[in-house]
Design a protein around this motif. Structure first.
Motif, PDB file in Angstrom:
ATOM      1  N   THR A 263      37.697  39.806  36.433  1.00 26.53           N
ATOM      2  CA  THR A 263      38.174  41.110  36.087  1.00 26.53           C
ATOM      3  C   THR A 263      36.707  42.026  36.111  1.00 26.53           C
ATOM      4  N   GLY A 264      35.739  41.194  35.704  1.00 31.53           N
ATOM      5  CA  GLY A 264      34.267  41.880  35.837  1.00 31.53           C
ATOM      6  C   GLY A 264      33.927  42.189  37.375  1.00 31.53           C
ATOM      7  N   ALA A 265      34.193  41.255  38.104  1.00 35.99           N
ATOM      8  CA  ALA A 265      33.867  41.541  39.600  1.00 35.99           C
ATOM      9  C   ALA A 265      34.748  42.519  40.122  1.00 35.99           C
ATOM     10  N   VAL A 266      35.889  42.653  39.864  1.00 33.42           N
ATOM     11  CA  VAL A 266      36.892  43.737  40.436  1.00 33.42           C
ATOM     12  C   VAL A 266      36.134  45.277  40.023  1.00 33.42           C
ATOM     13  N   LEU A 267      35.892  45.360  38.498  1.00 36.25           N
ATOM     14  CA  LEU A 267      35.468  46.467  37.897  1.00 36.25           C
ATOM     15  C   LEU A 267      34.026  46.718  38.600  1.00 36.25           C
ATOM     16  N   ALA A 268      33.291  45.978  38.886  1.00 39.86           N
ATOM     17  CA  ALA A 268      31.663  46.096  39.522  1.00 39.86           C
ATOM     18  C   ALA A 268      32.031  46.729  40.775  1.00 39.86           C
ATOM     19  N   ALA A 269      32.744  46.086  41.479  1.00 42.48           N
ATOM     20  CA  ALA A 269      33.323  46.860  43.095  1.00 42.48           C
ATOM     21  C   ALA A 269      33.786  47.998  42.834  1.00 42.48           C
ATOM     22  N   VAL A 270      34.566  48.213  41.816  1.00 41.69           N
ATOM     23  CA  VAL A 270      35.519  49.769  41.828  1.00 41.69           C
ATOM     24  C   VAL A 270      34.242  50.798  41.025  1.00 41.69           C
ATOM     25  N   VAL A 271      33.650  50.312  40.270  1.00 40.95           N
ATOM     26  CA  VAL A 271      32.925  51.321  39.456  1.00 40.95           C
ATOM     27  C   VAL A 271      31.509  51.424  40.035  1.00 40.95           C
ATOM     28  N   LEU A 272      30.953  50.242  40.214  1.00 39.21           N
ATOM     29  CA  LEU A 272      29.517  50.256  40.421  1.00 39.21           C
ATOM     30  C   LEU A 272      29.258  50.197  41.964  1.00 39.21           C
ATOM     31  N   GLY A 273      30.353  49.809  42.750  1.00 43.66           N
ATOM     32  CA  GLY A 273      30.302  49.966  44.088  1.00 43.66           C
ATOM     33  C   GLY A 273      29.591  48.701  44.690  1.00 43.66           C
ATOM     34  N   GLU A 274      29.647  47.522  43.789  1.00 45.43           N
ATOM     35  CA  GLU A 274      29.161  46.142  44.343  1.00 45.43           C
ATOM     36  C   GLU A 274      30.196  45.626  45.335  1.00 45.43           C
ATOM     37  N   ARG A 275      29.626  44.986  46.497  1.00 41.42           N
ATOM     38  CA  ARG A 275      30.644  44.274  47.544  1.00 41.42           C
ATOM     39  C   ARG A 275      30.617  42.871  47.264  1.00 41.42           C
ATOM     40  N   LEU A 276      32.077  42.462  47.243  1.00 43.42           N
ATOM     41  CA  LEU A 276      32.243  41.269  46.900  1.00 43.42           C
ATOM     42  C   LEU A 276      31.836  40.326  48.129  1.00 43.42           C
ATOM     43  N   GLY A 277      32.208  40.937  49.259  1.00 45.95           N
ATOM     44  CA  GLY A 277      31.829  39.916  50.594  1.00 45.95           C
ATOM     45  C   GLY A 277      33.237  38.921  50.789  1.00 45.95           C
ATOM     46  N   VAL A 278      33.376  38.499  52.201  1.00 47.14           N
ATOM     47  CA  VAL A 278      34.333  37.308  52.027  1.00 47.14           C
ATOM     48  C   VAL A 278      34.090  36.168  51.335  1.00 47.14           C
ATOM     49  N   VAL A 279      32.998  35.758  51.007  1.00 49.26           N
ATOM     50  CA  VAL A 279      32.923  34.480  50.168  1.00 49.26           C
ATOM     51  C   VAL A 279      33.384  34.652  48.691  1.00 49.26           C
ATOM     52  N   GLY A 280      32.984  35.997  48.398  1.00 48.34           N
ATOM     53  CA  GLY A 280      33.522  36.419  46.808  1.00 48.34           C
ATOM     54  C   GLY A 280      34.896  36.525  46.661  1.00 48.34           C
ATOM     55  N   LEU A 281      35.696  37.090  47.854  1.00 43.68           N
ATOM     56  CA  LEU A 281      36.914  37.398  47.753  1.00 43.68           C
ATOM     57  C   LEU A 281      37.857  35.977  47.833  1.00 43.68           C
ATOM     58  N   VAL A 282      37.262  34.871  48.601  1.00 46.13           N
ATOM     59  CA  VAL A 282      37.808  33.802  48.608  1.00 46.13           C
ATOM     60  C   VAL A 282      37.736  32.914  47.169  1.00 46.13           C
ATOM     61  N   GLY A 283      36.325  33.206  46.578  1.00 39.77           N
ATOM     62  CA  GLY A 283      36.425  32.678  45.153  1.00 39.77           C
ATOM     63  C   GLY A 283      37.334  33.405  44.230  1.00 39.77           C
ATOM     64  N   ALA A 284      37.698  34.781  44.547  1.00 38.19           N
ATOM     65  CA  ALA A 284      38.466  35.300  43.530  1.00 38.19           C
ATOM     66  C   ALA A 284      39.937  34.841  43.666  1.00 38.19           C
ATOM     67  N   ALA A 285      40.348  34.730  45.084  1.00 38.26           N
ATOM     68  CA  ALA A 285      41.706  33.969  45.292  1.00 38.26           C
ATOM     69  C   ALA A 285      41.813  32.566  44.626  1.00 38.26           C
ATOM     70  N   LEU A 286      40.812  31.771  44.627  1.00 31.61           N
ATOM     71  CA  LEU A 286      40.823  30.608  44.415  1.00 31.61           C
ATOM     72  C   LEU A 286      40.864  30.546  42.795  1.00 31.61           C
ATOM     73  N   LEU A 287      40.003  31.439  42.064  1.00 35.07           N
ATOM     74  CA  LEU A 287      40.153  31.517  40.809  1.00 35.07           C
ATOM     75  C   LEU A 287      41.386  32.091  40.197  1.00 35.07           C
ATOM     76  N   SER A 288      42.082  32.839  40.927  1.00 38.84           N
ATOM     77  CA  SER A 288      43.378  33.383  40.531  1.00 38.84           C
ATOM     78  C   SER A 288      44.304  32.352  40.671  1.00 38.84           C
ATOM     79  N   ALA A 289      44.460  31.517  41.538  1.00 36.15           N
ATOM     80  CA  ALA A 289      45.236  30.435  41.687  1.00 36.15           C
ATOM     81  C   ALA A 289      45.335  29.547  40.546  1.00 36.15           C
ATOM     82  N   ALA A 290      43.928  29.052  40.216  1.00 36.73           N
ATOM     83  CA  ALA A 290      43.622  28.203  39.125  1.00 36.73           C
ATOM     84  C   ALA A 290      44.237  28.867  37.912  1.00 36.73           C
ATOM     85  N   VAL A 291      44.138  30.062  37.499  1.00 43.11           N
ATOM     86  CA  VAL A 291      44.628  30.875  36.323  1.00 43.11           C
ATOM     87  C   VAL A 291      46.102  30.467  36.397  1.00 43.11           C
TER      88      VAL A 291
END
Length: 298
Positions: A263-291
């Motif tokens: 959630t923090g990474a998504v908010l940082a991307a939306v509010v603060l303009g930080e970019r996740l990049g491809v690696v970050g998006l893959v990590g978010a997907a894996l983390l979501s799958a684990a949850v």
């Protein structure tokens, strides 16, 4: 005790527990953004932000309990639990920020949040509450891989001694959170989640006061951010977390807590303009799958 509680819980109670834990994880995810903004506006160090977060969050709950005339904590067992949770919360917060000061945010976050579910799982196994099967190991591996990709692999800019000390503080922070999780899964008669969180966090905040510079640059925006930080990712999130523990169990709850960095990474991307990049998006997907897998098992 824990195993028998799990075996008699109904599907509806487990569903409520999972939704409560998910809500707690999402609310925790707002803490990084709110804490960062509060530090900038009020000119506070991260440790001071954490001290205000615990203390004010606890006081808000205590004030609510007094206004609604809820019964105050009584009994040795009740106050022992409150003292333990308050001390563990102070250890968790102070050790985490000590790790940040010695290494970096990514290193401290990776080790602290990554170690917590591992420690909980090992503790449950040692206490005979849970058997470690292949699915649990695979789920945990998926979660840690996703977390590493999302947060970022630590760079080699930190000296060996600082990295070792920082890692030690991060593991200590993880142990504090893991112990708090294990305690929360075993309720004490006469102590509800709201009362426990309120008095314990007030105590934890007081313990941290001597170690933080609490000079606050007063402003309306700063007061609003402090209120939001104390209420959402602190008072509400931890109360929901302890409540969800009752019907789900410590190891599942610890993995569900990984919704915080997601959630923090998504908010940082939306509010603060930080970019996740491809690696970050893959990590978010894996983390979501684990949850998701952990929630289904729970």
């Amino acid at each position: 005790m824990h195993v028998s509680t799990m075996s008699t819980s109904t599907p509806s109670s487990r569903a409520r527990g999972l939704s409560t834990l998910a809500a707690a994880g999402v609310l925790w995810g707002t803490g990084g953004l709110l804490g960062t903004l509060l530090g900038r506006v009020a000119e506070l160090s991260p440790l001071a932000v954490a001290t205000y977060r615990l203390g004010v969050g606890g006081l808000l709950i205590v004030a609510f309990l007094l206004v609604t005339r809820r019964p105050l904590p009584r009994g040795r067992a009740v106050w022992t639990r409150i003292a333990c949770v308050g001390g563990l919360a102070a250890v968790f917060q102070s050790s985490y920020f000590a790790s940040v000061s010695l290494t970096s945010v990514s290193t401290a976050t990776l080790i602290t949040i990554g170690s917590s579910p591992v420690l909980v799982l090992l503790a449950e196994r040692a206490l005979g509450r849970r058997r470690i099967d292949r699915t649990a190991v695979l789920t945990l591996g998926l979660a840690l891989t996703g977390l590493a990709l999302l947060v970022g692999i630590p760079s080699g800019e930190v000296s060996g001694g600082a990295l070792l000390a920082g890692a030690g503080f991060a593991v200590l922070a993880a142990a504090g959170f893991a112990t708090m999780t294990l305690l929360g899964a075993r309720p004490v008669a006469g102590l509800d989640d709201l009362t426990s969180t309120g008095f314990a966090f007030t105590l934890g905040g007081l313990v941290m006061v001597p170690f933080a510079d609490l000079g606050f640059t007063a402003s309306l925006s700063g007061a609003g951010l402090l209120a939001a930080l104390a209420l959402l990712p602190t008072a509400a999130a931890y109360t929901l977390y302890f409540r969800g523990l009752r019907g789900i169990g410590a190891s599942t709850a610890a993995v569900m807590a990984l919704l915080e960095p997601l959630t923090g990474a998504v908010l940082a991307a939306v509010v603060l303009g930080e970019r996740l990049g491809v690696v970050g998006l893959v990590g978010a997907a894996l983390l979501s799958a684990a949850v998701i897998v952990s929630a289904r098992r729970g």
